[in-house]
Write an enzyme that holds these catalytic residues in place. Sequence first.
Site, PDB file in Angstrom:
ATOM      1  CD  GLU A  16      17.162  63.851 -35.654  1.00  0.00           C
ATOM      2  OE1 GLU A  16      16.762  64.352 -36.723  1.00  0.00           O
ATOM      3  OE2 GLU A  16      18.339  63.910 -35.283  1.00  0.00           O
ATOM      4  CG  HIS A  17      11.503  64.334 -38.090  1.00  0.00           C
ATOM      5  ND1 HIS A  17      11.854  64.678 -39.380  1.00  0.00           N
ATOM      6  CD2 HIS A  17      12.019  63.100 -37.860  1.00  0.00           C
ATOM      7  CE1 HIS A  17      12.543  63.677 -39.917  1.00  0.00           C
ATOM      8  NE2 HIS A  17      12.660  62.718 -39.011  1.00  0.00           N
ATOM      9  CB  ALA A 105      26.646  63.048 -44.602  1.00  0.00           C
ATOM     10  N   GLY A 106      23.466  64.372 -43.874  1.00  0.00           N
ATOM     11  CA  GLY A 106      22.571  64.707 -42.778  1.00  0.00           C
ATOM     12  C   GLY A 106      23.195  65.570 -41.698  1.00  0.00           C
ATOM     13  CB  SER A 108      23.419  71.243 -41.319  1.00  0.00           C
ATOM     14  OG  SER A 108      22.355  70.767 -40.549  1.00  0.00           O
ATOM     15  CG  ASP A 154      19.539  71.693 -40.194  1.00  0.00           C
ATOM     16  OD1 ASP A 154      19.497  71.191 -39.047  1.00  0.00           O
ATOM     17  OD2 ASP A 154      19.300  71.042 -41.226  1.00  0.00           O
TER      18      ASP A 154
END
Length: 199
Positions: A16-17, A105-106, A108, A154
């Site tokens: 993540e990130h 909703a995260g 993509s 993504d």
Amino acid sequence: MTTNAYAYARANLIGEHTDYNNGFVLPTPIPFKTEVTIEPLPTEADGTIRVTSKAFNETIDCKIGQAPTDGWADYIMGCCTVLKEKGIEIPPVHLTLDTSIPMGAGISSSAALLVAVLRAFNTHLRLSLSALDIARLAHNAEKHYVGVPCGIMDQFVCALGQLNHAFMLDTLHQTFEQVALPDSVVVMLVNCGKKHRLA
């Protein structure tokens, strides 16, 4: 001629990130998808891109070269802009969008939309863009036209990933590997209902 294309959403397994910090990520495509249909408009509609969203029950007429409007149609016009920057002429067309991806909703939804639109243009205009070309163009459209400070994960997994496979991506070198998921593994998602908007 009518052209159809689609792209899947993604779930992130590890990382993540890290994609905008030149790190490693391990997402996987999931069977929610965005579908795009392109139909030609009359030639007198020069410069017009008509976009219909079934999710929003809305049709918008856009013009090639217009500035972002902070609306959902920016993603389509971002695709048109990056293609135009490559010297590709976009004729007047009508794009119809449909999706089973929960927006915000995260998983993509925006990258799937960008990739599906670029795939549709690739077929409709016979551009011979590779999946890697589409991934990079989609990232360029989202980051530089829409204004989302995103990494490449993504767009890359939506353009290059395979269902039932993890997508091992080295974002620094833009190299990747398809990793088959064992039959015993099931990816489960919980939608907490909290919306986010990266832009």
